[in-house]
Design an enzyme around this catalytic site. Structure first.
Site, PDB file in Angstrom:
ATOM      1  N   HIS A  70     -15.750 -51.530 -73.559  1.00 32.62           N
ATOM      2  CA  HIS A  70     -15.928 -52.836 -72.823  1.00 32.62           C
ATOM      3  C   HIS A  70     -15.186 -53.933 -72.906  1.00 32.62           C
ATOM      4  O   HIS A  70     -15.216 -54.583 -74.125  1.00 32.62           O
ATOM      5  CB  HIS A  70     -17.559 -53.093 -72.952  1.00 32.62           C
ATOM      6  CG  HIS A  70     -18.418 -52.055 -72.432  1.00 32.62           C
ATOM      7  ND1 HIS A  70     -19.539 -51.813 -72.833  1.00 32.62           N
ATOM      8  CD2 HIS A  70     -18.440 -51.533 -71.134  1.00 32.62           C
ATOM      9  CE1 HIS A  70     -20.252 -51.009 -72.158  1.00 32.62           C
ATOM     10  NE2 HIS A  70     -19.487 -50.643 -71.039  1.00 32.62           N
ATOM     11  N   ALA A  71     -14.417 -54.239 -71.959  1.00 31.09           N
ATOM     12  CA  ALA A  71     -13.361 -55.119 -72.165  1.00 31.09           C
ATOM     13  C   ALA A  71     -13.852 -56.429 -72.838  1.00 31.09           C
ATOM     14  O   ALA A  71     -12.807 -57.143 -73.957  1.00 31.09           O
ATOM     15  CB  ALA A  71     -12.552 -55.336 -70.700  1.00 31.09           C
ATOM     16  N   GLU A  73     -16.006 -57.131 -75.115  1.00 31.67           N
ATOM     17  CA  GLU A  73     -16.563 -56.955 -76.469  1.00 31.67           C
ATOM     18  C   GLU A  73     -15.447 -57.258 -77.451  1.00 31.67           C
ATOM     19  O   GLU A  73     -15.185 -56.119 -78.281  1.00 31.67           O
ATOM     20  CB  GLU A  73     -17.642 -55.737 -76.352  1.00 31.67           C
ATOM     21  CG  GLU A  73     -18.338 -56.055 -75.363  1.00 31.67           C
ATOM     22  CD  GLU A  73     -19.079 -54.533 -75.080  1.00 31.67           C
ATOM     23  OE1 GLU A  73     -20.130 -54.746 -74.112  1.00 31.67           O
ATOM     24  OE2 GLU A  73     -19.099 -53.550 -75.939  1.00 31.67           O
ATOM     25  N   ARG A 128     -15.822 -56.322 -67.607  1.00 32.89           N
ATOM     26  CA  ARG A 128     -16.458 -55.327 -68.413  1.00 32.89           C
ATOM     27  C   ARG A 128     -15.682 -54.134 -68.240  1.00 32.89           C
ATOM     28  O   ARG A 128     -15.628 -53.291 -69.064  1.00 32.89           O
ATOM     29  CB  ARG A 128     -17.719 -55.268 -68.234  1.00 32.89           C
ATOM     30  CG  ARG A 128     -18.417 -54.233 -68.698  1.00 32.89           C
ATOM     31  CD  ARG A 128     -20.149 -54.323 -68.246  1.00 32.89           C
ATOM     32  NE  ARG A 128     -20.897 -53.069 -68.435  1.00 32.89           N
ATOM     33  CZ  ARG A 128     -21.678 -52.777 -69.354  1.00 32.89           C
ATOM     34  NH1 ARG A 128     -21.571 -53.628 -70.558  1.00 32.89           N
ATOM     35  NH2 ARG A 128     -22.352 -51.601 -69.605  1.00 32.89           N
ATOM     36  N   ASN A 145     -18.749 -46.704 -69.852  1.00 30.80           N
ATOM     37  CA  ASN A 145     -19.930 -46.182 -70.625  1.00 30.80           C
ATOM     38  C   ASN A 145     -20.895 -45.790 -69.498  1.00 30.80           C
ATOM     39  O   ASN A 145     -22.190 -45.737 -70.015  1.00 30.80           O
ATOM     40  CB  ASN A 145     -20.268 -47.189 -71.484  1.00 30.80           C
ATOM     41  CG  ASN A 145     -21.028 -46.599 -72.797  1.00 30.80           C
ATOM     42  OD1 ASN A 145     -20.567 -45.340 -73.182  1.00 30.80           O
ATOM     43  ND2 ASN A 145     -22.089 -47.072 -73.414  1.00 30.80           N
ATOM     44  N   ARG A 146     -20.414 -45.429 -68.370  1.00 29.75           N
ATOM     45  CA  ARG A 146     -21.467 -44.914 -67.282  1.00 29.75           C
ATOM     46  C   ARG A 146     -20.872 -43.762 -66.781  1.00 29.75           C
ATOM     47  O   ARG A 146     -21.344 -43.040 -65.778  1.00 29.75           O
ATOM     48  CB  ARG A 146     -21.808 -45.882 -66.409  1.00 29.75           C
ATOM     49  CG  ARG A 146     -22.552 -46.958 -66.887  1.00 29.75           C
ATOM     50  CD  ARG A 146     -24.171 -46.718 -67.463  1.00 29.75           C
ATOM     51  NE  ARG A 146     -24.736 -47.881 -67.874  1.00 29.75           N
ATOM     52  CZ  ARG A 146     -24.648 -48.587 -68.893  1.00 29.75           C
ATOM     53  NH1 ARG A 146     -23.782 -48.227 -69.697  1.00 29.75           N
ATOM     54  NH2 ARG A 146     -25.056 -49.563 -69.148  1.00 29.75           N
ATOM     55  N   HIS A 194     -19.257 -51.397 -79.928  1.00 25.56           N
ATOM     56  CA  HIS A 194     -19.563 -52.074 -78.963  1.00 25.56           C
ATOM     57  C   HIS A 194     -20.098 -53.416 -79.361  1.00 25.56           C
ATOM     58  O   HIS A 194     -20.365 -53.656 -80.747  1.00 25.56           O
ATOM     59  CB  HIS A 194     -20.458 -51.699 -77.835  1.00 25.56           C
ATOM     60  CG  HIS A 194     -20.462 -50.510 -77.207  1.00 25.56           C
ATOM     61  ND1 HIS A 194     -20.276 -50.690 -75.717  1.00 25.56           N
ATOM     62  CD2 HIS A 194     -19.714 -49.321 -77.309  1.00 25.56           C
ATOM     63  CE1 HIS A 194     -19.645 -49.417 -75.246  1.00 25.56           C
ATOM     64  NE2 HIS A 194     -19.688 -48.615 -76.242  1.00 25.56           N
ATOM     65  N   SER A 195     -20.463 -54.587 -78.523  1.00 23.45           N
ATOM     66  CA  SER A 195     -21.153 -55.878 -78.838  1.00 23.45           C
ATOM     67  C   SER A 195     -21.839 -56.080 -77.650  1.00 23.45           C
ATOM     68  O   SER A 195     -21.498 -55.807 -76.648  1.00 23.45           O
ATOM     69  CB  SER A 195     -20.422 -57.018 -79.334  1.00 23.45           C
ATOM     70  OG  SER A 195     -19.608 -57.428 -78.374  1.00 23.45           O
ATOM     71  N   TYR A 196     -22.836 -57.053 -77.772  1.00 22.72           N
ATOM     72  CA  TYR A 196     -23.628 -57.481 -78.989  1.00 22.72           C
ATOM     73  C   TYR A 196     -25.135 -56.914 -79.034  1.00 22.72           C
ATOM     74  O   TYR A 196     -25.619 -56.358 -77.981  1.00 22.72           O
ATOM     75  CB  TYR A 196     -23.367 -58.940 -79.038  1.00 22.72           C
ATOM     76  CG  TYR A 196     -24.230 -59.543 -78.012  1.00 22.72           C
ATOM     77  CD1 TYR A 196     -23.518 -59.910 -76.543  1.00 22.72           C
ATOM     78  CD2 TYR A 196     -25.710 -60.170 -77.857  1.00 22.72           C
ATOM     79  CE1 TYR A 196     -24.165 -60.364 -75.714  1.00 22.72           C
ATOM     80  CE2 TYR A 196     -26.005 -60.700 -76.747  1.00 22.72           C
ATOM     81  CZ  TYR A 196     -25.498 -60.772 -75.733  1.00 22.72           C
ATOM     82  OH  TYR A 196     -26.132 -61.460 -74.697  1.00 22.72           O
ATOM     83  N   TYR A 246     -31.763 -49.950 -73.376  1.00 14.38           N
ATOM     84  CA  TYR A 246     -32.242 -49.783 -71.988  1.00 14.38           C
ATOM     85  C   TYR A 246     -31.841 -48.259 -71.681  1.00 14.38           C
ATOM     86  O   TYR A 246     -30.826 -47.813 -72.226  1.00 14.38           O
ATOM     87  CB  TYR A 246     -31.888 -50.779 -71.353  1.00 14.38           C
ATOM     88  CG  TYR A 246     -30.445 -51.239 -71.373  1.00 14.38           C
ATOM     89  CD1 TYR A 246     -30.394 -52.575 -71.676  1.00 14.38           C
ATOM     90  CD2 TYR A 246     -29.340 -50.491 -71.222  1.00 14.38           C
ATOM     91  CE1 TYR A 246     -28.778 -53.193 -71.785  1.00 14.38           C
ATOM     92  CE2 TYR A 246     -28.227 -50.975 -71.416  1.00 14.38           C
ATOM     93  CZ  TYR A 246     -28.023 -52.338 -71.678  1.00 14.38           C
ATOM     94  OH  TYR A 246     -26.661 -53.047 -71.598  1.00 14.38           O
ATOM     95  N   GLU A 268     -23.624 -51.692 -81.746  1.00 13.73           N
ATOM     96  CA  GLU A 268     -23.615 -52.976 -81.140  1.00 13.73           C
ATOM     97  C   GLU A 268     -23.617 -54.130 -81.926  1.00 13.73           C
ATOM     98  O   GLU A 268     -24.523 -54.490 -82.913  1.00 13.73           O
ATOM     99  CB  GLU A 268     -25.051 -53.196 -80.359  1.00 13.73           C
ATOM    100  CG  GLU A 268     -25.122 -52.183 -79.130  1.00 13.73           C
ATOM    101  CD  GLU A 268     -24.089 -52.400 -77.896  1.00 13.73           C
ATOM    102  OE1 GLU A 268     -23.668 -53.508 -77.807  1.00 13.73           O
ATOM    103  OE2 GLU A 268     -24.259 -51.664 -76.849  1.00 13.73           O
TER     104      GLU A 268
HETATM  105  N1  LIG Z   1     -22.313 -52.752 -75.114  1.00 17.24           N
HETATM  106  S1  LIG Z   1     -23.393 -53.206 -73.994  1.00 17.24           S
HETATM  107  O1  LIG Z   1     -23.747 -54.411 -74.128  1.00 17.24           O
HETATM  108  O2  LIG Z   1     -22.795 -52.837 -72.429  1.00 17.24           O
HETATM  109  N2  LIG Z   1     -24.500 -51.971 -74.083  1.00 17.24           N
HETATM  110  C1  LIG Z   1     -24.398 -50.515 -73.898  1.00 17.24           C
HETATM  111  C2  LIG Z   1     -25.713 -49.762 -74.344  1.00 17.24           C
HETATM  112  C3  LIG Z   1     -25.636 -48.292 -74.307  1.00 17.24           C
HETATM  113  C4  LIG Z   1     -25.175 -47.887 -75.273  1.00 17.24           C
HETATM  114  C5  LIG Z   1     -24.836 -46.219 -75.347  1.00 17.24           C
HETATM  115  C6  LIG Z   1     -25.009 -45.433 -74.034  1.00 17.24           C
HETATM  116  C7  LIG Z   1     -25.504 -46.390 -72.955  1.00 17.24           C
HETATM  117  C8  LIG Z   1     -25.457 -47.641 -73.073  1.00 17.24           C
HETATM  118  C9  LIG Z   1     -24.068 -50.253 -72.185  1.00 17.24           C
HETATM  119  O3  LIG Z   1     -23.102 -49.638 -72.346  1.00 17.24           O
HETATM  120  O4  LIG Z   1     -24.703 -50.923 -71.582  1.00 17.24           O
HETATM  121 ZN   LIG Z   2     -20.477 -52.416 -74.673  1.00 20.26          ZN
END
Ligand SMILES: NS(=O)(=O)N[C@@H](Cc1ccccc1)C(=O)O
Ligand SMILES: [Zn+2]
Length: 305
Positions: A70-71, A73, A128, A145-146, A194-196, A246, A268
């Site tokens: 994620h950009a 973070e 992001r 991440n999706r 990742h964060s946070y 979530y 995170e």
């Molecule tokens: N880094 S974050 O705030 O974006 N949280 C992550 C949480 C997450 C972590 C692992 C798999 C799916 C989701 C995200 O991708 O939403």
């Molecule tokens: Zn992230």
């Protein structure tokens, strides 16, 4: 020009500085580090994996760690840079790091979403997603991440968590998925930074079902969190993604786990919301120091099992 000696590990470096650092650090110690470009991003920037570990003629088991999916973070790529520096500078003196690099290899991808990271430095600090464009849509990018083939389901192209038009539609995701598939027999752990929120997450996020190895994954996560907390008292929560943060489809940790990489974790990092993605540079050092303890705990667990 930036080099290992002049590179700052306590600042959020631009992509240009990180790219120069990758070039110099990867040629600084042929016995311990090498680099391999696994492909380019949508906008044509190189995705370079650093391979850490005592050079060996035989194949060693490995850990794969990526930063900067994620950009926005920024603490995440800062940690990958810190990890590489620590590995090279403490090999030979720190017994845990020495046995880790003697017995295993660590593949580090310092910045996964390079286009997005560069965009947050130059245009929109809160970006992001990737920066891919599709004819017919005015919205840019997909959430890396999706976009993995793990419980993937379609979503709105203009959402910040857009899953992409199909699994691995984002070239950055496909490049990394291909690399992990090619090396899946040796990769024993997948760590994605990742964060946070200060969480240590593990599968699953795409379902509320518990992973087959839930109890072991939880035990290791709690041990790693305790190691992290021992330095400055920073509190992390450990648990499956779906119930700990979530539910979310298409996550990289779920995909790696379902591929067979048992120890699959999403970190995170700091903080819990005071600064959020805008974590001050003054917190880079303590955050990286405490996170090193968690990563070394997981590595030590792998070496002892
Ligand atoms: N880094 S974050 O705030 O974006 N949280 C992550 C949480 C997450 C972590 C692992 C798999 C799916 C989701 C995200 O991708 O939403
Ligand atoms: Zn992230």
């Amino acid at each position: 020009k930036a080099s290992p000696r002049t590179h700052s590990y306590t600042k959020y470096n631009s992509w240009d500085k990180i790219q120069s650092w990758i070039a110099s650090i990867s040629s600084s110690n042929p016995n311990l580090i090498s680099k391999q470009v696994i492909g380019n991003t949508y906008e044509g920037r190189p995705m370079t994996i650093l391979k850490l570990g005592k050079k060996s003629s035989s194949t060693k088991p490995a850990i794969f760690m990526d930063c900067g999916i994620h950009a926005r973070e920024w603490i995440s790529p800062a940690f990958c840079q810190w990890f590489v520096k620590e590995a090279l500078s403490t090999y030979g003196s720190d017994s845990q790091m020495t046995s880790l690099l003697d017995q295993m290899d660590v593949f580090v991808l310092p910045v996964f979403n390079v286009d997005g990271y560069d965009y947050t430095h130059k245009s929109n600090r809160m970006w992001r997603k990737t920066r891919s464009k599709k004819s017919g849509s005015s919205c840019i990018g997909a959430d890396p991440n999706r976009n993995w083939n793990a419980g993937w389901s379609s979503s709105n192209p203009c959402s910040d968590t857009f899953c992409g038009y199909s699994p691995e539609s984002e070239i950055e995701v496909k490049n990394v998925a291909d690399f992990i598939r090619r090396n899946k027999s040796i990769i024993k752990a997948y760590l994605t930074i990742h964060s946070y929120s200060q969480l240590l997450l593990f599968p699953y996020s795409y379902t509320y079902d518990l992973a087959e190895h839930h109890s072991e994954l939880l035990k290791v996560a709690e041990g790693a969190s305790a190691a992290l907390r021992s330095l400055y008292g920073t509190r992390y929560t450990s648990g499956p993604g779906a119930t700990t943060i979530y539910p979310a489809a298409g996550g990289s940790d779920d995909w790696a786990y379902d591929l067979g990489v048992k120890y699959s974790y999403t970190f995170e990092l700091r903080d819990t919301g005071r600064y959020g993605f805008l974590l001050p540079e003054s917190e880079i050092k303590p955050t990286c120091e405490e996170t090193m303890l968690a990563v070394k705990y997981i590595a030590a667990y792998l070496l002892c099992t």
